[in-house]
Design an enzyme around this catalytic site. Structure first.
Site, PDB file in Angstrom:
ATOM      1  N   GLN A 171      29.259  21.106  36.675  1.00  0.00           N
ATOM      2  CA  GLN A 171      29.023  22.446  37.186  1.00  0.00           C
ATOM      3  C   GLN A 171      27.940  22.438  38.250  1.00  0.00           C
ATOM      4  O   GLN A 171      28.070  23.050  39.299  1.00  0.00           O
ATOM      5  CB  GLN A 171      28.606  23.355  36.016  1.00  0.00           C
ATOM      6  CG  GLN A 171      28.677  24.798  36.315  1.00  0.00           C
ATOM      7  CD  GLN A 171      30.078  25.190  36.731  1.00  0.00           C
ATOM      8  OE1 GLN A 171      31.064  24.591  36.316  1.00  0.00           O
ATOM      9  NE2 GLN A 171      30.180  26.178  37.604  1.00  0.00           N
ATOM     10  N   HIS A 190      28.523  21.665  42.036  1.00  0.00           N
ATOM     11  CA  HIS A 190      29.272  22.591  42.881  1.00  0.00           C
ATOM     12  C   HIS A 190      28.445  23.115  44.033  1.00  0.00           C
ATOM     13  O   HIS A 190      28.918  23.257  45.158  1.00  0.00           O
ATOM     14  CB  HIS A 190      29.731  23.807  42.064  1.00  0.00           C
ATOM     15  CG  HIS A 190      31.139  23.702  41.602  1.00  0.00           C
ATOM     16  ND1 HIS A 190      32.191  23.598  42.465  1.00  0.00           N
ATOM     17  CD2 HIS A 190      31.681  23.667  40.367  1.00  0.00           C
ATOM     18  CE1 HIS A 190      33.325  23.511  41.776  1.00  0.00           C
ATOM     19  NE2 HIS A 190      33.048  23.545  40.505  1.00  0.00           N
ATOM     20  N   GLU A 240      30.563  32.603  33.123  1.00  0.00           N
ATOM     21  CA  GLU A 240      31.891  32.339  33.671  1.00  0.00           C
ATOM     22  C   GLU A 240      32.632  31.338  32.763  1.00  0.00           C
ATOM     23  O   GLU A 240      33.734  31.595  32.310  1.00  0.00           O
ATOM     24  CB  GLU A 240      31.713  31.761  35.080  1.00  0.00           C
ATOM     25  CG  GLU A 240      33.006  31.460  35.809  1.00  0.00           C
ATOM     26  CD  GLU A 240      32.751  30.686  37.108  1.00  0.00           C
ATOM     27  OE1 GLU A 240      31.648  30.132  37.276  1.00  0.00           O
ATOM     28  OE2 GLU A 240      33.676  30.624  37.938  1.00  0.00           O
ATOM     29  N   HIS A 241      31.999  30.188  32.511  1.00  0.00           N
ATOM     30  CA  HIS A 241      32.589  29.160  31.637  1.00  0.00           C
ATOM     31  C   HIS A 241      31.729  29.007  30.393  1.00  0.00           C
ATOM     32  O   HIS A 241      30.504  28.923  30.496  1.00  0.00           O
ATOM     33  CB  HIS A 241      32.621  27.793  32.327  1.00  0.00           C
ATOM     34  CG  HIS A 241      33.325  27.784  33.643  1.00  0.00           C
ATOM     35  ND1 HIS A 241      32.659  27.876  34.841  1.00  0.00           N
ATOM     36  CD2 HIS A 241      34.648  27.688  33.950  1.00  0.00           C
ATOM     37  CE1 HIS A 241      33.535  27.832  35.844  1.00  0.00           C
ATOM     38  NE2 HIS A 241      34.751  27.729  35.334  1.00  0.00           N
ATOM     39  N   ASP A 298      39.601  23.554  35.307  1.00  0.00           N
ATOM     40  CA  ASP A 298      39.479  23.723  36.765  1.00  0.00           C
ATOM     41  C   ASP A 298      40.751  23.287  37.480  1.00  0.00           C
ATOM     42  O   ASP A 298      41.109  23.847  38.512  1.00  0.00           O
ATOM     43  CB  ASP A 298      38.320  22.877  37.305  1.00  0.00           C
ATOM     44  CG  ASP A 298      36.965  23.424  36.905  1.00  0.00           C
ATOM     45  OD1 ASP A 298      36.908  24.589  36.494  1.00  0.00           O
ATOM     46  OD2 ASP A 298      35.973  22.673  36.991  1.00  0.00           O
ATOM     47  N   HIS A 358      49.659  75.922  38.476  1.00  0.00           N
ATOM     48  CA  HIS A 358      50.212  74.941  37.538  1.00  0.00           C
ATOM     49  C   HIS A 358      51.000  75.657  36.439  1.00  0.00           C
ATOM     50  O   HIS A 358      52.107  75.250  36.082  1.00  0.00           O
ATOM     51  CB  HIS A 358      49.084  74.116  36.908  1.00  0.00           C
ATOM     52  CG  HIS A 358      48.510  73.061  37.817  1.00  0.00           C
ATOM     53  ND1 HIS A 358      47.941  73.363  39.016  1.00  0.00           N
ATOM     54  CD2 HIS A 358      48.433  71.711  37.683  1.00  0.00           C
ATOM     55  CE1 HIS A 358      47.520  72.227  39.596  1.00  0.00           C
ATOM     56  NE2 HIS A 358      47.821  71.214  38.804  1.00  0.00           N
TER      57      HIS A 358
END
Lengths: 431, 431
Positions: free
Chosen positions: A254, A257, A322-323, A356, A415
């Protein structure tokens, strides 16, 4: 990797909205493309991408797309095919049918579920051009049934030669055959408003730099856009049954990245925390991208020692990563307690890269704590629903008075009258 | 009501983003509430709502909520209950389960579907406070399983006496018991960031004035928000089997909403167009809200005569209206051709107010042409999904090399190593 207290730790970071200058630049680009079409598109492409094109050269030809296959290894094609098959198979299970509820009074109520008609996928240039992201953006749209999926990407992602052939092969394998060599805010504007060469789309997705992100925000409403991703994050929840070398490797995958990426270990074992800390350092120095990973670990990495797995899960729920990897003795006995996490990887063998690239679920996942309220990309992102109401005469005669009461209560006499005019005529006709 | 050509007619109008002054005012309010909590909330309530409160008076008491029932007619309570039951029953059918795919190699892949934890519903003050909107916002969240649904509304929607009792009854019937008397941008900020008295939420929905809309945009990302609705629209597609008086009444029921509302007739019959035009004029003059309806009809009303129902449907698809009524001979034979419409009302008896108040589908529907890519509010708006990957050892040994190939192709060696370290250890262990 520093040990921190759970209490004050947060994954959320300020979202970047661009400088006023960047916003103004993007607004001008979007406006010019909206007004001038291809002419503006070609002008900005020359200005920003240093590539002089003519309108008839914007679209990647069938021959180029075929030619890309000669420039990549067969093993790559096979790998992409295997991954695409898994992603397609998983997303196919998300698909829903239109449905109808048949009421005893003859009324039909339902939801009509349809694919969007035309979707544009942005693929960034340079090192950020990931074949896997092409699959993850395109396949859910394709499974949803979107008949027209179009890709845009800067004209020379593969250097002077043109577009990266790996991207082209991934696109072709995912089923995209309409590709334009145009990038940046100008590409987003072209997708939103259309030009002579590029038909407008209903939704734009895919990652990009700050100009692309600002352009997407600018055209939102004219078309739909996906959400703008923040830096990537992982939280590994581990007890001492986990292998510290595996956990360290996953944290580093991770961290490599992006300097802004965040890798967090939450563990119930002080000893494991220390072993893992040592492993991270050991493996870090062997990584090609160690400079990036090191900054990520230094600034956004952390080890949080908790008293129990349950306490660890409550930290996870607060962070909404996220993960999430759960490398604990019985992950399935605990997964039901996880409230907030974009993607959950369970057990020893579910290393994040499995998701991934390959397993099937999407790798585009909410970041920055937004897993509290949002979801990974899936087929639902490429459909739209219409409500359907086929009211029967019986139902209207039965319920008309109630509807009129509610309408009049809100001061909407018109209406009420739309109902009353029918009750007056049909009620009589019915007697 | 003017006859226009289909070619140049468009429903889309410029979206209002507020003046720079309004944006700045909202930013300051949001910032103050974020930093000062209740103190700022009470200060702004005094300033904008002319109501002096203390923190312990912010929340509507159980007694007030009960007391509201004494101030409304029994028939209203019964009508709201009947409507709520229908809305609940329809939305219950939208609900989905978490699911799992069990692979032959032992891997488990799936989607975990969960309700959001806490949702805030904004209910505007004054004439815009519609009990029906309370039901339409709250019930989908409740059906989704959201355990905490909280409502905010300006302190004196019912005049000096406090909050409109009809709103309170609708809230109680929908199942909301946590209600705060606070409105405007300050209420949105409180829901997003929390104060001493109001816990923060995960999503904010419900309509409001421009300050509320800008505040929602401002806090988006910290929490989720619903989409911001434009003026309401109806397109009626009719042939000469329809009753012009019914069609006119339905068009007017839309026009009375708002001077910006749009009511369009698309018809394959010139004679019907003329009859309907006359009916609109006739009925218009009898409407209590005729001034509003008249402006709407003048500025945004239109009659489009087409050659055939199919041509009419292609006009509809281009317009992508919020509401579509199909009053044609065989509506069910044509509904499949409708690509873009938020809610579709079929046949003689499905007057739009049936859907606004009672039938069951939601009345919060995409406006301004956005039905091309978005959907009416439903249970999906109150859930979040997590991907789940439980990869087996067998699957990793089988696919590890492929995953590594894809990772290395993207220059992400750390990703490859997270797999490799396992293959090296487990591969050996397995042999």
């Amino acid at each position: 990797m520093k040990m921190v207290s759970a209490r004050h730790f947060d994954l959320r970071r300020e979202v970047e909205y661009g400088s006023p200058e960047q916003n103004e630049a993007v607004q001008n680009i979007v406006k010019a493309v909206k007004q001038e079409g291809d002419a503006a598109l070609l002008r900005f492409t020359e200005q920003f991408d240093r590539t002089r094109l003519t309108a008839d050269k914007l679209r990647v030809t069938k021959e180029e797309l075929q030619g890309a296959y000669d420039q990549v290894e067969t093993s790559f094609v096979e790998a992409i095919r295997a991954a695409a098959a898994n992603i397609r198979s998983f997303h196919a299970k998300e698909k829903r049918n239109s449905w109808m509820d048949l009421q005893p009074d003859g009324s039909l109520l339902g939801q009509i579920i349809r694919p969007l008609k035309r979707v544009g996928v942005y693929v960034p240039g340079g090192k950020a051009a990931y074949p896997s992201s092409v699959l993850m953006n395109v396949i859910p749209a394709q499974v949803a049934g979107v008949p027209e999926i179009v890709m845009v990407t800067p004209p020379a992602t593969g250097g002077k030669e043109g577009i990266d052939p790996y991207i082209l092969v991934a696109a072709a394998e995912a089923g995209v055959h309409e590709i334009y060599r145009v990038g940046g805010a100008q590409a987003i504007a072209a997708l939103a408003y259309g030009t002579e060469s590029i038909k407008p789309v209903d939704k734009i997705c895919g990652p990009g730099n700050i100009y692309v992100a600002l352009a997407k925000r600018e055209v939102y409403g004219v078309v739909d856009i996906d959400s703008i991703a923040g830096p990537s994050e992982i939280v590994v929840l581990a007890d001492d049954t986990a292998d510290p070398a595996y956990v360290a490797a996953d944290l580093l995958s991770q961290a490599e990245h992006d300097e802004m990426a965040s890798a967090i270990l939450v563990t119930s074992s002080q000893r494991f925390a220390e072993e893992c800390q040592a492993e991270v350092l050991r493996q870090l120095h062997l990584l090609p991208r160690r400079e990036i990973a090191e900054k990520s670990i230094e600034n956004y990495g952390a080890i949080i020692v908790v008293d129990s797995i349950d306490e660890g899960i409550s930290v996870v729920n607060r962070l909404a990563p996220e993960h999430l990897e759960m490398m604990i003795a019985e992950p399935m006995a605990h997964v039901g307690k996880v409230e907030n996490a974009g993607a959950i990887f369970l057990g020893t063998y579910s290393s994040e890269p499995v998701g991934d690239y390959f397993a099937g679920p999407n790798h585009i996942i909410p970041t920055n704590g937004t897993a509290r309220f949002s979801s990974p990309v899936d087929v639902d992102d490429f459909i739209k629903k219409s409500s359907m109401i086929y009211y029967s005469k019986e139902a209207l005669l039965q319920n008309g008075e109630t509807i009129m009461e509610l309408a009049r209560r809100e001061g909407l006499e018109g209406h009420a009258r739309a109902i009353e005019i029918r009750l007056n005529k049909e009620g009589k006709a019915g007697n």
